[in-house]
Design a protein around this motif. Structure first.
Motif, PDB file in Angstrom:
ATOM      1  N   LYS A 173       0.931  -1.167   0.093  1.00 11.77           N
ATOM      2  CA  LYS A 173      -0.051   0.036  -0.037  1.00 11.77           C
ATOM      3  C   LYS A 173       0.981   1.323  -0.055  1.00 11.77           C
ATOM      4  O   LYS A 173       0.481   2.304  -0.710  1.00 11.77           O
ATOM      5  CB  LYS A 173      -0.802  -0.075   1.115  1.00 11.77           C
ATOM      6  CG  LYS A 173      -2.152   0.920   0.990  1.00 11.77           C
ATOM      7  CD  LYS A 173      -2.748   0.814   2.172  1.00 11.77           C
ATOM      8  CE  LYS A 173      -4.036   1.728   2.375  1.00 11.77           C
ATOM      9  NZ  LYS A 173      -4.879   1.816   3.557  1.00 11.77           N
ATOM     10  N   TYR A 176       1.946   1.894  -3.408  1.00  8.78           N
ATOM     11  CA  TYR A 176       1.064   2.244  -4.199  1.00  8.78           C
ATOM     12  C   TYR A 176       0.711   3.597  -3.988  1.00  8.78           C
ATOM     13  O   TYR A 176       0.605   4.586  -5.075  1.00  8.78           O
ATOM     14  CB  TYR A 176      -0.263   1.443  -4.088  1.00  8.78           C
ATOM     15  CG  TYR A 176      -1.495   1.892  -4.753  1.00  8.78           C
ATOM     16  CD1 TYR A 176      -1.669   1.666  -6.159  1.00  8.78           C
ATOM     17  CD2 TYR A 176      -2.595   2.635  -4.306  1.00  8.78           C
ATOM     18  CE1 TYR A 176      -2.980   1.824  -7.196  1.00  8.78           C
ATOM     19  CE2 TYR A 176      -3.744   3.011  -4.957  1.00  8.78           C
ATOM     20  CZ  TYR A 176      -3.802   2.712  -6.315  1.00  8.78           C
ATOM     21  OH  TYR A 176      -4.919   3.296  -6.912  1.00  8.78           O
ATOM     22  N   LEU A 177       0.463   4.212  -2.729  1.00 11.69           N
ATOM     23  CA  LEU A 177       0.134   5.446  -2.410  1.00 11.69           C
ATOM     24  C   LEU A 177       1.556   6.510  -2.501  1.00 11.69           C
ATOM     25  O   LEU A 177       1.160   7.761  -2.852  1.00 11.69           O
ATOM     26  CB  LEU A 177      -0.490   5.628  -0.939  1.00 11.69           C
ATOM     27  CG  LEU A 177      -1.752   4.755  -0.836  1.00 11.69           C
ATOM     28  CD1 LEU A 177      -2.037   5.047   0.741  1.00 11.69           C
ATOM     29  CD2 LEU A 177      -2.671   5.343  -1.541  1.00 11.69           C
ATOM     30  N   LYS A 179       3.558   6.883  -4.885  1.00 10.61           N
ATOM     31  CA  LYS A 179       3.705   7.324  -6.368  1.00 10.61           C
ATOM     32  C   LYS A 179       4.997   7.918  -6.541  1.00 10.61           C
ATOM     33  O   LYS A 179       5.219   8.833  -7.187  1.00 10.61           O
ATOM     34  CB  LYS A 179       2.643   8.662  -6.481  1.00 10.61           C
ATOM     35  CG  LYS A 179       1.275   7.903  -6.289  1.00 10.61           C
ATOM     36  CD  LYS A 179       0.089   8.895  -7.038  1.00 10.61           C
ATOM     37  CE  LYS A 179      -1.151   8.295  -6.792  1.00 10.61           C
ATOM     38  NZ  LYS A 179      -2.319   8.792  -7.467  1.00 10.61           N
ATOM     39  N   LEU A 182       6.641   4.189 -11.047  1.00 12.63           N
ATOM     40  CA  LEU A 182       5.702   3.470 -11.754  1.00 12.63           C
ATOM     41  C   LEU A 182       5.403   2.156 -11.060  1.00 12.63           C
ATOM     42  O   LEU A 182       6.209   1.117 -11.311  1.00 12.63           O
ATOM     43  CB  LEU A 182       6.109   3.329 -12.979  1.00 12.63           C
ATOM     44  CG  LEU A 182       6.081   4.479 -13.939  1.00 12.63           C
ATOM     45  CD1 LEU A 182       6.563   4.357 -15.463  1.00 12.63           C
ATOM     46  CD2 LEU A 182       4.876   5.378 -13.696  1.00 12.63           C
ATOM     47  N   PHE A 183       4.357   1.989 -10.296  1.00 11.97           N
ATOM     48  CA  PHE A 183       3.877   0.645  -9.731  1.00 11.97           C
ATOM     49  C   PHE A 183       2.739   0.303 -10.324  1.00 11.97           C
ATOM     50  O   PHE A 183       1.636   0.533 -10.210  1.00 11.97           O
ATOM     51  CB  PHE A 183       3.871   0.932  -8.247  1.00 11.97           C
ATOM     52  CG  PHE A 183       3.501  -0.079  -7.497  1.00 11.97           C
ATOM     53  CD1 PHE A 183       4.380  -1.179  -7.167  1.00 11.97           C
ATOM     54  CD2 PHE A 183       2.211  -0.380  -6.620  1.00 11.97           C
ATOM     55  CE1 PHE A 183       4.236  -2.317  -6.551  1.00 11.97           C
ATOM     56  CE2 PHE A 183       2.060  -1.394  -5.843  1.00 11.97           C
ATOM     57  CZ  PHE A 183       3.055  -2.392  -5.754  1.00 11.97           C
ATOM     58  N   SER A 184       2.930  -1.140 -11.053  1.00 15.41           N
ATOM     59  CA  SER A 184       2.023  -1.725 -11.612  1.00 15.41           C
ATOM     60  C   SER A 184       1.291  -2.754 -10.619  1.00 15.41           C
ATOM     61  O   SER A 184       2.141  -3.213  -9.755  1.00 15.41           O
ATOM     62  CB  SER A 184       2.428  -2.673 -12.830  1.00 15.41           C
ATOM     63  OG  SER A 184       2.931  -1.803 -13.796  1.00 15.41           O
ATOM     64  N   PHE A 185      -0.006  -2.660 -10.574  1.00 19.80           N
ATOM     65  CA  PHE A 185      -0.655  -3.327  -9.545  1.00 19.80           C
ATOM     66  C   PHE A 185      -1.948  -3.950  -9.861  1.00 19.80           C
ATOM     67  O   PHE A 185      -2.869  -3.110 -10.680  1.00 19.80           O
ATOM     68  CB  PHE A 185      -0.946  -2.425  -8.260  1.00 19.80           C
ATOM     69  CG  PHE A 185      -1.827  -2.793  -7.425  1.00 19.80           C
ATOM     70  CD1 PHE A 185      -1.560  -3.756  -6.458  1.00 19.80           C
ATOM     71  CD2 PHE A 185      -3.091  -1.968  -7.142  1.00 19.80           C
ATOM     72  CE1 PHE A 185      -2.420  -4.146  -5.475  1.00 19.80           C
ATOM     73  CE2 PHE A 185      -3.942  -2.442  -6.244  1.00 19.80           C
ATOM     74  CZ  PHE A 185      -3.800  -3.522  -5.284  1.00 19.80           C
ATOM     75  N   SER A 186      -2.405  -5.196  -9.518  1.00 13.20           N
ATOM     76  CA  SER A 186      -3.857  -5.323  -9.897  1.00 13.20           C
ATOM     77  C   SER A 186      -4.404  -6.227  -8.892  1.00 13.20           C
ATOM     78  O   SER A 186      -3.763  -6.943  -8.031  1.00 13.20           O
ATOM     79  CB  SER A 186      -3.980  -6.103 -11.036  1.00 13.20           C
ATOM     80  OG  SER A 186      -3.548  -7.322 -10.936  1.00 13.20           O
ATOM     81  N   GLN A 187      -5.669  -6.110  -8.409  1.00 18.10           N
ATOM     82  CA  GLN A 187      -6.590  -6.866  -7.248  1.00 18.10           C
ATOM     83  C   GLN A 187      -7.839  -7.171  -8.228  1.00 18.10           C
ATOM     84  O   GLN A 187      -8.341  -6.464  -8.744  1.00 18.10           O
ATOM     85  CB  GLN A 187      -6.800  -6.098  -6.204  1.00 18.10           C
ATOM     86  CG  GLN A 187      -7.630  -4.687  -6.159  1.00 18.10           C
ATOM     87  CD  GLN A 187      -7.889  -3.963  -5.160  1.00 18.10           C
ATOM     88  OE1 GLN A 187      -7.022  -4.269  -3.900  1.00 18.10           O
ATOM     89  NE2 GLN A 187      -9.092  -3.353  -5.032  1.00 18.10           N
ATOM     90  N   ASP A 188      -7.909  -8.577  -8.205  1.00 18.53           N
ATOM     91  CA  ASP A 188      -9.229  -9.058  -9.157  1.00 18.53           C
ATOM     92  C   ASP A 188      -9.813  -9.985  -8.134  1.00 18.53           C
ATOM     93  O   ASP A 188      -9.353 -10.968  -7.884  1.00 18.53           O
ATOM     94  CB  ASP A 188      -8.651  -9.755 -10.318  1.00 18.53           C
ATOM     95  CG  ASP A 188      -8.233  -8.790 -11.604  1.00 18.53           C
ATOM     96  OD1 ASP A 188      -9.406  -8.332 -11.806  1.00 18.53           O
ATOM     97  OD2 ASP A 188      -7.081  -8.438 -11.911  1.00 18.53           O
ATOM     98  N   TYR A 189     -11.097  -9.615  -8.076  1.00 12.11           N
ATOM     99  CA  TYR A 189     -12.137 -10.479  -7.284  1.00 12.11           C
ATOM    100  C   TYR A 189     -12.760 -11.277  -8.398  1.00 12.11           C
ATOM    101  O   TYR A 189     -13.363 -10.852  -9.147  1.00 12.11           O
ATOM    102  CB  TYR A 189     -12.916  -9.511  -6.269  1.00 12.11           C
ATOM    103  CG  TYR A 189     -12.229  -8.852  -5.367  1.00 12.11           C
ATOM    104  CD1 TYR A 189     -11.688  -9.415  -4.086  1.00 12.11           C
ATOM    105  CD2 TYR A 189     -11.932  -7.513  -5.609  1.00 12.11           C
ATOM    106  CE1 TYR A 189     -11.160  -8.782  -3.187  1.00 12.11           C
ATOM    107  CE2 TYR A 189     -11.202  -6.841  -4.532  1.00 12.11           C
ATOM    108  CZ  TYR A 189     -10.653  -7.699  -3.292  1.00 12.11           C
ATOM    109  OH  TYR A 189     -10.120  -6.691  -2.469  1.00 12.11           O
ATOM    110  N   PRO A 287     -14.044 -13.122   0.359  1.00 14.01           N
ATOM    111  CA  PRO A 287     -13.947 -12.769  -0.980  1.00 14.01           C
ATOM    112  C   PRO A 287     -12.547 -13.661  -1.350  1.00 14.01           C
ATOM    113  O   PRO A 287     -12.018 -14.189  -0.659  1.00 14.01           O
ATOM    114  CB  PRO A 287     -13.723 -11.327  -1.051  1.00 14.01           C
ATOM    115  CG  PRO A 287     -13.115 -10.725   0.127  1.00 14.01           C
ATOM    116  CD  PRO A 287     -13.920 -11.761   1.246  1.00 14.01           C
TER     117      PRO A 287
END
Lengths: 472, 472
Positions: A173, A176-177, A179, A182-189, A287
């Motif tokens: 986190k 990510y915050l 900045k 360049l931070f590539s990030f994914s959360q997929d539910y 989840p």
């Protein structure tokens, strides 16, 4: 690099405690800060899976830190999937045609406790509980914690910070915050959630159903599974959509509807679960998410490992194994004696990320396989053929499942590419009746099939390569 | 639903101003809040691309709002890719074998100004500039703005809020940080960035190189491109890695190194760009990212559209076209007269997301195609064959590029699946010498090839379906 360097690990879960143990063995000064109380002293479950699948990749890590036998003592072998249909019929589908290949059910808590005990045997390893990481200053290599005991905040610095603080990582986190880069990030539910239930032991402490299997009740768009525990119980998990279908988590709101749903879909399981309704309404619905990100490290200061770098859905039984393999891979990079931590982190990520991306995708594949395909006749035919090939040609054939689960010396990505191509080859040849399989095939006849499968697999891999205009 | 409802749109860029125009035409009360000053009064570039590729899907939206002719007047047709090698040779590779199919270069600013003018013709549409959205309360359907003129904050409410505030969307951030619902989200950066440069007009205002093409200097791991502007200039963009390779954005730090790099890699372009060094050090280097997320809406209160929902890399020239197509698709859902906004948003996302996911992936494909594959002999052979097929059988064959760019009546996802299968079929048959192509083929001979391609494409699609155990 100087062994006396101070390494701060955030999180003493399965990955963090193994990492602490290994880095302790290597002579580093290791401090571990864990948000939860010491699970060896307090009973905590915190909504996480109670038992997990443990297999070859995880075991490779146990060998590395020399506790293979201790782990084996708390494992329950599961040799295959016990598949239950709606009529109460069940059949066992083995995980491998090689007898020595099986997976294991292991208690998360017991394994974690063992790793903590082993880590703490090293004087240079200290573990602090009830210390929650709030954020990491990756430029200064410091971490801000809240002490749940004193209720006050404090800052720790170190030469290197490694975050093994899970899917909800505080350090990720901060990346990510922040900045800053360049931070590539994914959360997929998934649109499905899960809920843990249980099959309790008989009054005499025995297992109410077959012990040495992973039980599955596949129903196409949802499923129930069960894994054995040492005390004779099974941990049961319902995977179900939140919103869609006649029954879903949003409309299973009364004891009557829950019982009706199980009576209709899982009557044989319901018979083993007089405690169903109580469990259902006591336990949370959680989840199912996949997390990917890059880069994992900031210069030579900080590194994400385990679920904090790559959280996956549970359907391949590889979450813990992948995190343990992280430690094995990281250890191998340390053996290279690179010039500094940045070089170590870079080499580790470059080598590792392709594989953790692959197991994330494979785990999604297996969601569909478990809830749906295992009940599909052509899929079942494929599995039978693969079992026969593995049995007759143990050194020549491994199914996708075997490549992923039992072949710890090839990476997940290679296992995925080869395994998917094999599946595609076999499923298409079965559909086109190009393979004629009988119950009592000779080894020679099977050999012909093996060669056909090999050739078709190679063709598929080659065609994909050409389509991608890849330099070979 | 009541036409007098108040709709608040965040962002008056290309998507927001088109949406305002269309909803104004439909009779809604529309208020648009834009962070930037009015671009019709102030010259702003704000680091965004100056010209963009405009094609059929975008034009379909212009037809919907009845300004097709006005847009055509500011378009410059580009009939193909002009591919420049290192020796200064160039050849034109057409985008289609059908003469009426081409893409256009259009000024972002001029098109946006036109859309704003058209939207403001409607009394029920109001546009406010210099109002930056800071966050959205999606439960209360209110948005918090900062007024850059008065320096004060204010809150607006509405019946519905639609955010068209681009890749860095404030509303999407509110979804993410709100943790009220399961929000799947990804931001993926390429390891390459981009920098805009320019080829100025000649002293007499003419184009220094061929006007009606998209120029590409493909160099495998990096590339330069150029699109024409109405004033005789070209906007040139360098796509280059930040870190990797002999030359990269991190080491192009002096005028000497920049000139050396262009002299070595793009000597013919350098000759047209005496202003190179000045441009290079004046203009920012910007990242290239893909954003996907889901859900786009919160109940019937709020909705993400355009780049805020699905930002893509620029390599298919479809970013603006996809956002315009969003408005067309949204408009079609409004025509269904569903019972409430939640039903509208749900139907829109269900229908649309598969297609915006597809164009995001296609745009990454095209990055590799443009910087690398276009210089590959087998790829060039494929393109020549496809041009011949499109020319001889205009109603029977469309390449992947044509399916994506010129076939506005099929979705991006269908175009992707069919287009990728075709590419795979042709590239494999060319590699295996199963297609014999000559310079002067008869239509009958081409027909034989067409049938081969169709059959192989169908086989590939069918095999993929079987491998996925999809119900057909």
């Amino acid at each position: 690099m100087n062994k006396k360097q101070n390494i701060l690990i955030i999180g003493a879960g399965l990955c963090g405690s193994l990492l602490a143990l290994r880095l302790g063995q290597r002579g580093y000064n290791v401090s571990v800060y864990e948000m939860r109380p010491d699970l060896r002293k307090v009973d905590i479950s915190a909504g996480r899976s109670i038992n997990l699948a443990f297999s070859n990749r995880g075991n490779k890590a146990m060998k590395l830190v020399d506790i293979e036998d201790k782990v084996k003592a708390i494992c329950i072998p599961m040799t295959g999937r016990m598949i239950h249909d709606k009529e109460g019929n069940a059949f066992l589908s083995n995980y491998s045609g090689r007898d020595h290949e099986y997976i294991n059910s292991v208690s998360r808590g017991e394994l974690n406790a063992l790793l903590l005990d082993e880590a703490e045997k090293h004087e240079n390893v200290s573990i602090y509980f009830n210390k929650k990481c709030k954020s990491v200053n990756f430029k200064k290599t410091t971490a801000l914690f809240k002490d749940y005991e004193t209720k006050s905040d404090f800052v720790e610095d170190a030469d290197v910070i490694i975050a093994t603080d899970g899917a909800g990582s505080a350090m990720r986190k901060s990346y990510y915050l922040g900045k800053t880069f360049l931070f590539s990030f994914s959360q997929d539910y998934l649109t499905h959630g899960y809920k843990e239930l249980s099959i309790l032991p008989t009054e005499t402490g025995d297992y109410k159903t077959y012990k040495n299997a992973l039980h599955i009740w596949p129903r196409g768009t949802f499923m129930l599974i069960a894994l054995p525990n040492l005390d004779g119980s099974f941990t049961v998990t319902l995977f179900l959509s939140y919103d869609d279908g006649a029954y879903n988590f949003n409309n299973l709101t009364t004891p009557e509807i829950v019982s009706e749903f199980f009576q209709k879909e899982f009557p044989d399981a319901l018979q083993l679960m007089p405690n169903l309704v109580k469990d259902f309404f006591n336990n949370p619905t959680a989840p199912l998410g996949t997390v990917k990100c890059s880069p994992w490290h900031y210069k030579g200061n900080t590194l994400l490992m385990g679920d904090s770098a790559h959280a996956i859905v549970p359907f391949y039984g590889q979450g813990m194994n992948a995190s343990f393999e992280d430690v094995v891979e990281f250890d191998a990079v340390l053996d290279q004696n690179l010039e500094n931590w940045e070089a170590v982190f870079k080499a580790y990520e470059k080598n590792r990320k392709k594989d953790t991306d692959a197991i994330a995708d494979l785990a999604i594949d297996n969601f569909h396989e478990m809830k749906d395909h295992v009940a599909n006749p052509i899929f079942q035919e494929k599995r039978k053929l693969e079992m026969a090939l593995e049995k007759s040609f143990p050194d020549e054939y491994s199914s996708k499942y075997s490549l992923v689960t039992f072949n710890e010396n090839i990476g997940y990505r290679e296992a995925m590419l080869k395994g998917r191509a094999q599946d595609k080859a076999i499923l298409n040849m079965l559909t086109d009746k190009e393979l004629s399989i009988t119950h009592d095939m000779t080894k020679d006849a099977l050999k012909v099939i093996l060669e056909k499968v090999k050739t078709a697999t190679q063709d598929i891999l080659e065609e994909d390569k050409i389509a991608g205009l890849k330099k070979s």
